[in-house]
Write an enzyme that holds these catalytic residues in place. Structure first.
Site, PDB file in Angstrom:
ATOM      1  N   ASP A 171      10.794 -33.872  22.441  1.00 23.97           N
ATOM      2  CA  ASP A 171      11.639 -34.232  20.863  1.00 23.97           C
ATOM      3  C   ASP A 171      12.823 -34.682  20.934  1.00 23.97           C
ATOM      4  O   ASP A 171      13.427 -34.448  21.832  1.00 23.97           O
ATOM      5  CB  ASP A 171      11.872 -32.973  20.403  1.00 23.97           C
ATOM      6  N   CYS A 228      12.466 -42.058  -0.773  1.00 20.33           N
ATOM      7  CA  CYS A 228      12.087 -40.044  -1.140  1.00 20.33           C
ATOM      8  C   CYS A 228      12.679 -39.689  -0.568  1.00 20.33           C
ATOM      9  O   CYS A 228      13.761 -39.871  -0.070  1.00 20.33           O
ATOM     10  CB  CYS A 228      10.679 -40.636  -0.543  1.00 20.33           C
ATOM     11  N   ASN A 261      16.820 -27.168   9.351  1.00 22.65           N
ATOM     12  CA  ASN A 261      15.585 -26.716  10.264  1.00 22.65           C
ATOM     13  C   ASN A 261      16.770 -25.006  10.337  1.00 22.65           C
ATOM     14  O   ASN A 261      15.350 -24.848  11.073  1.00 22.65           O
ATOM     15  CB  ASN A 261      16.357 -27.006  11.899  1.00 22.65           C
ATOM     16  N   LEU A 262      17.145 -24.177  10.354  1.00 17.99           N
ATOM     17  CA  LEU A 262      17.991 -23.293  10.680  1.00 17.99           C
ATOM     18  C   LEU A 262      17.294 -21.911  10.072  1.00 17.99           C
ATOM     19  O   LEU A 262      17.043 -21.367  10.257  1.00 17.99           O
ATOM     20  CB  LEU A 262      19.380 -22.516  10.679  1.00 17.99           C
ATOM     21  N   GLN A 263      16.480 -22.284   8.535  1.00 15.21           N
ATOM     22  CA  GLN A 263      15.363 -21.515   8.200  1.00 15.21           C
ATOM     23  C   GLN A 263      14.493 -20.948   8.959  1.00 15.21           C
ATOM     24  O   GLN A 263      13.706 -20.017   8.502  1.00 15.21           O
ATOM     25  CB  GLN A 263      15.081 -22.405   6.723  1.00 15.21           C
ATOM     26  N   ASN A 322       3.475 -34.422  11.156  1.00 18.02           N
ATOM     27  CA  ASN A 322       2.911 -35.397  11.023  1.00 18.02           C
ATOM     28  C   ASN A 322       1.545 -35.787  11.685  1.00 18.02           C
ATOM     29  O   ASN A 322       1.116 -35.824  12.427  1.00 18.02           O
ATOM     30  CB  ASN A 322       3.782 -36.486  11.064  1.00 18.02           C
ATOM     31  N   GLY A 328       9.155 -25.129  13.695  1.00 15.70           N
ATOM     32  CA  GLY A 328       9.379 -24.064  13.199  1.00 15.70           C
ATOM     33  C   GLY A 328       8.367 -23.927  14.228  1.00 15.70           C
ATOM     34  O   GLY A 328       8.253 -22.967  14.154  1.00 15.70           O
ATOM     35  N   LYS A 369      17.845 -31.211  20.047  1.00 14.71           N
ATOM     36  CA  LYS A 369      17.033 -29.537  20.404  1.00 14.71           C
ATOM     37  C   LYS A 369      16.752 -29.442  21.588  1.00 14.71           C
ATOM     38  O   LYS A 369      17.044 -27.869  22.273  1.00 14.71           O
ATOM     39  CB  LYS A 369      15.721 -30.236  19.160  1.00 14.71           C
ATOM     40  N   CYS A 397       5.759 -30.563   5.975  1.00 11.38           N
ATOM     41  CA  CYS A 397       6.506 -29.585   5.375  1.00 11.38           C
ATOM     42  C   CYS A 397       7.723 -30.174   5.015  1.00 11.38           C
ATOM     43  O   CYS A 397       8.468 -29.318   4.055  1.00 11.38           O
ATOM     44  CB  CYS A 397       6.196 -28.576   6.343  1.00 11.38           C
TER      45      CYS A 397
END
Length: 368
Positions: free
Chosen positions: A56, A325, A64-66, A125, A35, A80, A186
């Protein structure tokens, strides 16, 4: 160089042809094509930076596309860095792009960043942030740092001297890295897509200012931005004596030596399902109760991290304890907590990648 392409910025007072030539000579490494990295890459390439490296190891996922605007639905499952390079070459074929489709770690980071003039940290992170910071500090590489969460973002410039000859780094702001899973990223907390777009674009602006020698970059300052109120403020950063400087490659490698005392095992979905059929096994979902997808309570025992300390004080009867989680971050923190209590007397596992990585399995199970 096709000067007509950059004519709108070349005519700027204070930038001019000299600024453009400086951009053309610059070599920038963008770590993280997410992002933050996507908008930064677009504007750096459009501005005519001579050489850009993209580091990456991830592939494009639908979530991811948002916010990762270099990618589209047809790119799902593709690397990517390869998709980004293709789009960026269409934007500006004059820019040389080098791909690093690897996970940045202690073994490769010093070699990779040594070839670049400026480093942009667009990771999400703390482990990566401290690693990148320490490597840049050791090699005296200017580091542009950005982070986002929810509706807010932060931006800073490290390892660059101010007018007084003082320079700071990320550890002067936060000397010690938080424990794994202690602070959600995030992926765990969520982020509104436009926030990394804004902060990533601002980061590109800081890089261009540093290269061209214009304006006042955020040297020894942390900018905090809030989208909901459109407010922003700056924090001055001063050198700290609360951490040990890594002055050599040996210091760096020793600091990031492998932790041979890891007390839990990260497992994949197949291993989890095999253990699930083993007697004396419990699977604990440490997500908060509002998170989706909701799992079958007959199979998965839900103990949110907000309640986990109290739960951990009681006795767990089962021999095999599997923590899950959303993304495999909080489950690691929970696994470490249980190891402190049980040591080697129980088998403790964390599902690597979490429910998100194995989402199809968990969603299918809910509808069987």
């Amino acid at each position: 160089m096709n000067t007509e392409r950059y004519q709108r910025q070349i005519i700027l007072k204070g930038f001019g042809m000299e600024g453009q030539e400086r951009l053309t000579m610059a070599k920038i490494l963008v770590i993280g094509a997410g992002g933050l990295g996507c908008p930064a890459l677009q504007y750096l390439v459009a501005a005519g930076v001579g050489l850009i490296g993209i580091a990456d190891h991830d592939v494009v996922e639908i979530s991811n596309l948002q916010r990762q605007v270099l990618f589209g639905s047809s790119d799902l499952g593709l690397l990517k860095v390869e998709v980004a390079a293709k789009r960026l070459k269409q934007l500006n074929p004059e820019v040389k792009i080098i791909l690093h489709p690897v996970s940045i770690d202690k073994q490769n980071i010093l070699e990779i960043i040594s070839h670049y003039d400026f480093i942009f940290d667009g990771t999400d992170n703390f482990e990566s942030r401290y690693l990148i910071n320490d490597a840049c500090t050791l090699l005296k590489k200017p580091l542009i740092f950005a982070a986002v969460s929810g509706f807010e973002g932060q931006l800073a410039v490290f390892n660059v001297e101010d007018e007084s000859g003082i320079k700071t780094n990320y550890r002067d702001l936060f000397p010690v890295s938080p424990a794994t899973g202690e602070i959600p990223n995030c992926s765990e907390n969520g982020v509104l897509g436009v926030v990394p777009g804004i902060i990533g674009t601002m980061a590109a602006g800081e890089i261009i200012k540093l290269i061209a020698g214009i304006g006042k970059p955020l040297i020894n300052k942390l900018l905090h931005y809030n989208l909901l109120t459109q407010e922003q403020y700056e924090i001055n950063i001063s050198p700290s004596d609360e951490y040990k400087q890594l002055d050599s490659k040996a210091d760096f490698m020793n600091h990031y030596k492998e932790n041979t005392s890891q007390s839990y095992m990260e497992i994949n979905l197949q291993q989890m399902n095999e253990l699930r059929n083993h007697p004396s096994t419990v699977i604990i979902d440490v997500r908060e109760r509002h998170e989706f997808p909701q799992l079958d309570s007959n199979i998965y025992k839900q103990i949110p991290m907000a309640e986990f300390a109290g739960f951990a004080s009681s006795e767990i009867e089962q021999q095999n304890i599997i923590l899950i989680c959303q993304h495999g971050i909080r489950s690691v923190a929970a696994a470490e907590t249980l190891h402190q209590k049980y040591g080697e007397t129980k088998n403790i596992y964390s599902l690597k990648g979490g429910i998100s990585k194995w989402r199809r399995h968990f969603l299918t199970k809910q509808h069987e």
